[in-house]
Design a protein around this motif. Structure first.
Motif: not given
Length: 402
Positions: A75-87, A119-132
């Motif tokens: 939820v959190v990283l998906g929101f920021f990815s939409d605003r700050n980029g994917r890579n 903490i690791q789970g939160f970090a893991l979300a970055g790839v699925p939140a941005a990749a598709l």
């Protein structure tokens, strides 16, 4: 042409472009690491109960807390990815997932392991939140489905390899060494993607207020048809995760008394699921999504039922059948989200992912009292019946409405 975040926009990469394969293979390998990291702990749970002197329920939180962190991260990283980029979020996800492994391997406190796994789970979300989203923006539309299917196939490979590798290495060395090896893999991937992953050229920062995103989520939660789909995602994953989480505890005890190395080979049955998703799409086109999905659920339940029989061969065949059935049912349930959602399709897909991982968390920890009190037979009776009952309720509801 309009200007995106990375310069002039383009029509998207095709299969003839080297960048297409850099994206698909790069994100696929990143996904392999993410899912290997998430599920690689699963075979180690019996070791944790012995080494730290804890209950099965407490040991299982090393899985469920990771999943809770992942849900929040999506939820959190998906929101920021939409605003700050994917890579950036893909890179941060990889390196952010490596560091907890190094700390986990050097602690003697299980509570600290649970905190680090969250903490690791939160970090893991970055790839699925941005990749598709990255794929949909950078790949030409006619090749997006191919790129997405290839990317998703790496998810299953990661889950299978992570479970197999940690179990196998832990038996021959130690569980700490298996985590060090995962860390090396993640670090190498971070460097490779940093050097090779094409920069976003079509990304346009979203200026939608957060409140609008919340409105989209609320809109979906008021849609009864979508709620049924989300519920099915929870039911499928709760059952599937529950069986795989408690399988090592079942096989390490008499009458089997198997080693962790031998148990790790059972996770290769997960590979049958990798072919399940593309098969499901092909059959759904011929026989209809709901019909094929029902077949997937029946295979899942039938496979689980077979594991109640004593011979190991029955357990192996049952796990293969269940894995095939699960991925058929899961892939078609995910596909039905976009059909049921009339607006805000992106947030609907995100909500399905959240429901999917709620099922993972519940299957990891909520079923431990059932396993501890009723054993493997009780666990299988519940996990085999739940998806069938849920699909039956859906069918009854539709017949009543018509």
């Amino acid at each position: 042409m309009t200007t995106g975040c990375g310069g002039m926009q383009h029509d998207g990469y095709t299969v003839r472009d080297l960048q297409f394969w850099k994206i698909v293979i790069g994100l696929g390998l990143a996904s392999t690491f993410i899912f290997a990291s998430m599920y690689g702990i699963q075979p180690l749970l019996p070791l944790f109960t012995n080494e730290f002197g804890i209950s099965i329920s407490y040991a299982s939180t090393a899985m469920s807390m990771t999943t809770i962190g992942l849900i929040i991260g999506l939820v959190v990283l998906g929101f920021f990815s939409d605003r700050n980029g994917r890579n950036m979020y893909i890179y941060l996800s990889l390196i952010g997932s490596v560091i907890p492994f190094l700390l986990i391997a050097n602690t003697d406190s299980f509570l600290f392991i649970v905190i680090l796994r969250f903490i690791q789970g939160f970090a893991l979300a970055g790839v699925p939140a941005a990749a598709l989203a990255y794929i949909s923006e950078e790949i030409q539309k006619q090749f997006t489905s191919l790129a997405t299917a290839l990317y998703i196939s790496f998810n299953g490979i990661g889950g299978m390899l992570g479970r197999f590798m940690t179990g196998f290495i832990s038996e021959h060395s130690s569980w700490q060494v298996s985590l060090y090896i995962l860390s090396v893999f993640g670090t190498l991937l971070f460097i490779i993607l940093l050097l090779t992953l094409p920069k976003s050229r079509n990304f346009v920062p979203s200026d939608t207020p957060f409140a609008i995103d919340i409105e989209g989520i609320v809109f979906h939660l008021k849609n009864p048809s979508l709620l049924v789909v989300f519920g099915l995602g929870i039911a499928l994953q709760l059952s599937f995760t529950g069986v795989w989480t408690y399988l090592p505890f079942h096989l390490i005890e008499p009458p089997y008394s198997l080693s962790l190395e031998t148990i790790s080979y059972f996770y290769l049955a997960y590979g049958f699921g990798i072919v399940g998703a593309p098969l499901a799409g092909w059959f759904a086109g011929k026989f209809g999504l709901r019909n094929v999905r029902r077949v997937g659920v029946i295979l899942l339940s039938l496979g689980f039922g077979m594991t109640m029989l004593l011979p190991l061969a029955n357990i192996i065949i049952g796990l293969c059948v269940a894995s095939l059935g699960f991925f058929i049912a899961h892939s078609l349930t995910a596909a039905s989200v976009s059909k049921e959602a009339t607006h805000h399709k992106g947030s609907a897909s995100s909500l399905y992912l959240v429901s999917y991982y709620i099922g993972v968390a519940m299957g990891s920890t909520f079923l431990s009292p059932l396993y501890e009190s009723l054993g493997w037979s009780g666990l299988i009776a519940f996990t085999a019946v739940l998806p069938i009952v849920y699909v039956g309720m859906i069918r009854f509801r539709r017949m009543k409405k018509s």
